[in-house]
Design a protein around this motif. Structure first.
Motif, PDB file in Angstrom:
ATOM      1  N   TRP A   1       0.829  -1.208   0.000  1.00  0.00           N
ATOM      2  CA  TRP A   1       0.000   0.000   0.000  1.00  0.00           C
ATOM      3  C   TRP A   1       0.864   1.259   0.000  1.00  0.00           C
ATOM      4  O   TRP A   1       0.600   2.216  -0.733  1.00  0.00           O
ATOM      5  CB  TRP A   1      -0.931   0.017   1.207  1.00  0.00           C
ATOM      6  CG  TRP A   1      -2.215  -0.716   0.985  1.00  0.00           C
ATOM      7  CD1 TRP A   1      -2.557  -1.934   1.471  1.00  0.00           C
ATOM      8  CD2 TRP A   1      -3.341  -0.274   0.218  1.00  0.00           C
ATOM      9  NE1 TRP A   1      -3.822  -2.276   1.059  1.00  0.00           N
ATOM     10  CE2 TRP A   1      -4.327  -1.275   0.287  1.00  0.00           C
ATOM     11  CE3 TRP A   1      -3.592   0.870  -0.530  1.00  0.00           C
ATOM     12  CZ2 TRP A   1      -5.545  -1.160  -0.358  1.00  0.00           C
ATOM     13  CZ3 TRP A   1      -4.822   0.990  -1.167  1.00  0.00           C
ATOM     14  CH2 TRP A   1      -5.783  -0.023  -1.079  1.00  0.00           C
ATOM     15  N   LEU A   2       1.883   1.270   0.842  1.00  0.00           N
ATOM     16  CA  LEU A   2       2.745   2.451   0.943  1.00  0.00           C
ATOM     17  C   LEU A   2       3.551   2.670  -0.334  1.00  0.00           C
ATOM     18  O   LEU A   2       3.712   3.814  -0.781  1.00  0.00           O
ATOM     19  CB  LEU A   2       3.671   2.333   2.151  1.00  0.00           C
ATOM     20  CG  LEU A   2       2.961   2.402   3.507  1.00  0.00           C
ATOM     21  CD1 LEU A   2       3.931   2.084   4.636  1.00  0.00           C
ATOM     22  CD2 LEU A   2       2.313   3.765   3.717  1.00  0.00           C
ATOM     23  N   GLU A   3       4.039   1.593  -0.936  1.00  0.00           N
ATOM     24  CA  GLU A   3       4.763   1.717  -2.202  1.00  0.00           C
ATOM     25  C   GLU A   3       3.844   2.236  -3.302  1.00  0.00           C
ATOM     26  O   GLU A   3       4.245   3.052  -4.125  1.00  0.00           O
ATOM     27  CB  GLU A   3       5.382   0.382  -2.589  1.00  0.00           C
ATOM     28  CG  GLU A   3       6.565  -0.001  -1.721  1.00  0.00           C
ATOM     29  CD  GLU A   3       7.039  -1.435  -1.920  1.00  0.00           C
ATOM     30  OE1 GLU A   3       6.390  -2.191  -2.677  1.00  0.00           O
ATOM     31  OE2 GLU A   3       8.053  -1.797  -1.304  1.00  0.00           O
ATOM     32  N   GLY A   4       2.598   1.756  -3.315  1.00  0.00           N
ATOM     33  CA  GLY A   4       1.621   2.238  -4.296  1.00  0.00           C
ATOM     34  C   GLY A   4       1.308   3.715  -4.101  1.00  0.00           C
ATOM     35  O   GLY A   4       1.206   4.477  -5.062  1.00  0.00           O
ATOM     36  N   ALA A   5       1.183   4.117  -2.842  1.00  0.00           N
ATOM     37  CA  ALA A   5       0.910   5.530  -2.555  1.00  0.00           C
ATOM     38  C   ALA A   5       2.094   6.388  -2.980  1.00  0.00           C
ATOM     39  O   ALA A   5       1.904   7.463  -3.563  1.00  0.00           O
ATOM     40  CB  ALA A   5       0.631   5.714  -1.066  1.00  0.00           C
ATOM     41  N   ARG A   6       3.310   5.924  -2.714  1.00  0.00           N
ATOM     42  CA  ARG A   6       4.509   6.668  -3.119  1.00  0.00           C
ATOM     43  C   ARG A   6       4.572   6.804  -4.636  1.00  0.00           C
ATOM     44  O   ARG A   6       4.861   7.875  -5.166  1.00  0.00           O
ATOM     45  CB  ARG A   6       5.765   5.969  -2.585  1.00  0.00           C
ATOM     46  CG  ARG A   6       7.076   6.486  -3.144  1.00  0.00           C
ATOM     47  CD  ARG A   6       7.310   7.962  -2.984  1.00  0.00           C
ATOM     48  NE  ARG A   6       7.414   8.337  -1.602  1.00  0.00           N
ATOM     49  CZ  ARG A   6       7.364   9.600  -1.185  1.00  0.00           C
ATOM     50  NH1 ARG A   6       7.200  10.588  -2.033  1.00  0.00           N
ATOM     51  NH2 ARG A   6       7.466   9.880   0.085  1.00  0.00           N
ATOM     52  N   ALA A   7       4.258   5.734  -5.348  1.00  0.00           N
ATOM     53  CA  ALA A   7       4.269   5.779  -6.814  1.00  0.00           C
ATOM     54  C   ALA A   7       3.243   6.781  -7.336  1.00  0.00           C
ATOM     55  O   ALA A   7       3.525   7.531  -8.273  1.00  0.00           O
ATOM     56  CB  ALA A   7       4.008   4.384  -7.379  1.00  0.00           C
ATOM     57  N   ARG A   8       2.060   6.796  -6.727  1.00  0.00           N
ATOM     58  CA  ARG A   8       1.028   7.746  -7.155  1.00  0.00           C
ATOM     59  C   ARG A   8       1.456   9.184  -6.885  1.00  0.00           C
ATOM     60  O   ARG A   8       1.222  10.080  -7.702  1.00  0.00           O
ATOM     61  CB  ARG A   8      -0.291   7.444  -6.452  1.00  0.00           C
ATOM     62  CG  ARG A   8      -0.936   6.170  -6.956  1.00  0.00           C
ATOM     63  CD  ARG A   8      -2.166   5.803  -6.171  1.00  0.00           C
ATOM     64  NE  ARG A   8      -3.200   6.825  -6.264  1.00  0.00           N
ATOM     65  CZ  ARG A   8      -4.306   6.829  -5.533  1.00  0.00           C
ATOM     66  NH1 ARG A   8      -4.520   5.854  -4.660  1.00  0.00           N
ATOM     67  NH2 ARG A   8      -5.191   7.786  -5.658  1.00  0.00           N
ATOM     68  N   LEU A   9       2.071   9.413  -5.720  1.00  0.00           N
ATOM     69  CA  LEU A   9       2.560  10.759  -5.405  1.00  0.00           C
ATOM     70  C   LEU A   9       3.660  11.189  -6.374  1.00  0.00           C
ATOM     71  O   LEU A   9       3.656  12.318  -6.870  1.00  0.00           O
ATOM     72  CB  LEU A   9       3.097  10.813  -3.971  1.00  0.00           C
ATOM     73  CG  LEU A   9       2.051  10.845  -2.876  1.00  0.00           C
ATOM     74  CD1 LEU A   9       2.719  10.677  -1.517  1.00  0.00           C
ATOM     75  CD2 LEU A   9       1.252  12.125  -2.916  1.00  0.00           C
ATOM     76  N   ASP A  10       4.595  10.292  -6.634  1.00  0.00           N
ATOM     77  CA  ASP A  10       5.672  10.607  -7.565  1.00  0.00           C
ATOM     78  C   ASP A  10       5.126  10.926  -8.950  1.00  0.00           C
ATOM     79  O   ASP A  10       5.567  11.868  -9.598  1.00  0.00           O
ATOM     80  CB  ASP A  10       6.672   9.448  -7.645  1.00  0.00           C
ATOM     81  CG  ASP A  10       7.510   9.308  -6.387  1.00  0.00           C
ATOM     82  OD1 ASP A  10       7.536  10.252  -5.560  1.00  0.00           O
ATOM     83  OD2 ASP A  10       8.139   8.236  -6.215  1.00  0.00           O
ATOM     84  N   ALA A  11       4.141  10.137  -9.391  1.00  0.00           N
ATOM     85  CA  ALA A  11       3.537  10.376 -10.699  1.00  0.00           C
ATOM     86  C   ALA A  11       2.821  11.726 -10.737  1.00  0.00           C
ATOM     87  O   ALA A  11       2.951  12.485 -11.700  1.00  0.00           O
ATOM     88  CB  ALA A  11       2.559   9.249 -11.047  1.00  0.00           C
ATOM     89  N   ALA A  12       2.094  12.033  -9.682  1.00  0.00           N
ATOM     90  CA  ALA A  12       1.374  13.311  -9.632  1.00  0.00           C
ATOM     91  C   ALA A  12       2.350  14.478  -9.605  1.00  0.00           C
ATOM     92  O   ALA A  12       2.125  15.496 -10.271  1.00  0.00           O
ATOM     93  CB  ALA A  12       0.466  13.359  -8.410  1.00  0.00           C
ATOM     94  N   LEU A  13       3.426  14.337  -8.872  1.00  0.00           N
ATOM     95  CA  LEU A  13       4.417  15.412  -8.797  1.00  0.00           C
ATOM     96  C   LEU A  13       5.142  15.595 -10.123  1.00  0.00           C
ATOM     97  O   LEU A  13       5.415  16.724 -10.524  1.00  0.00           O
ATOM     98  CB  LEU A  13       5.429  15.136  -7.679  1.00  0.00           C
ATOM     99  CG  LEU A  13       4.867  15.246  -6.262  1.00  0.00           C
ATOM    100  CD1 LEU A  13       5.904  14.771  -5.242  1.00  0.00           C
ATOM    101  CD2 LEU A  13       4.443  16.674  -5.954  1.00  0.00           C
TER     102      LEU A  13
END
Length: 85
Positions: A53-65
């Motif tokens: 879950w945390l890795e997925g959230a990090r990936a989504r944040l990185d993509a959004a940024l």
């Protein structure tokens, strides 16, 4: 295989809360070796769920940024000029 299905449906908060409970039970002691091993294994499974879950959230944040890279600076510049009200 049922455990894999259950893991995939667990939300982050559910997995985290159950992991906290597992750790508390292990720290409290008073369980047999078999029970302790079962708790440890369950804790490992729950930790993997949380990590995914945390890795997925990090990936989504990185993509959004990365998508908003140049646009953010322009929006910030526009917003600084409108604070005169």
């Amino acid at each position: 295989m049922a455990a894999k299905t259950e893991e995939s449906t667990l939300g982050y908060e559910q997995a985290r809360d159950e992991l906290i409970d597992v750790v508390r039970r292990l720290e409290a002691g008073g369980t047999t070796l078999e029970e302790s091993l079962a708790l440890w294994e369950r804790g490992e499974e729950l930790a993997k769920v949380c990590r995914r879950w945390l890795e997925g959230a990090r990936a989504r944040l990185d993509a959004a940024l990365s998508e908003g890279g140049d646009g953010d600076g322009d929006a910030a510049a526009e917003n600084t000029g409108t604070d005169e009200d």
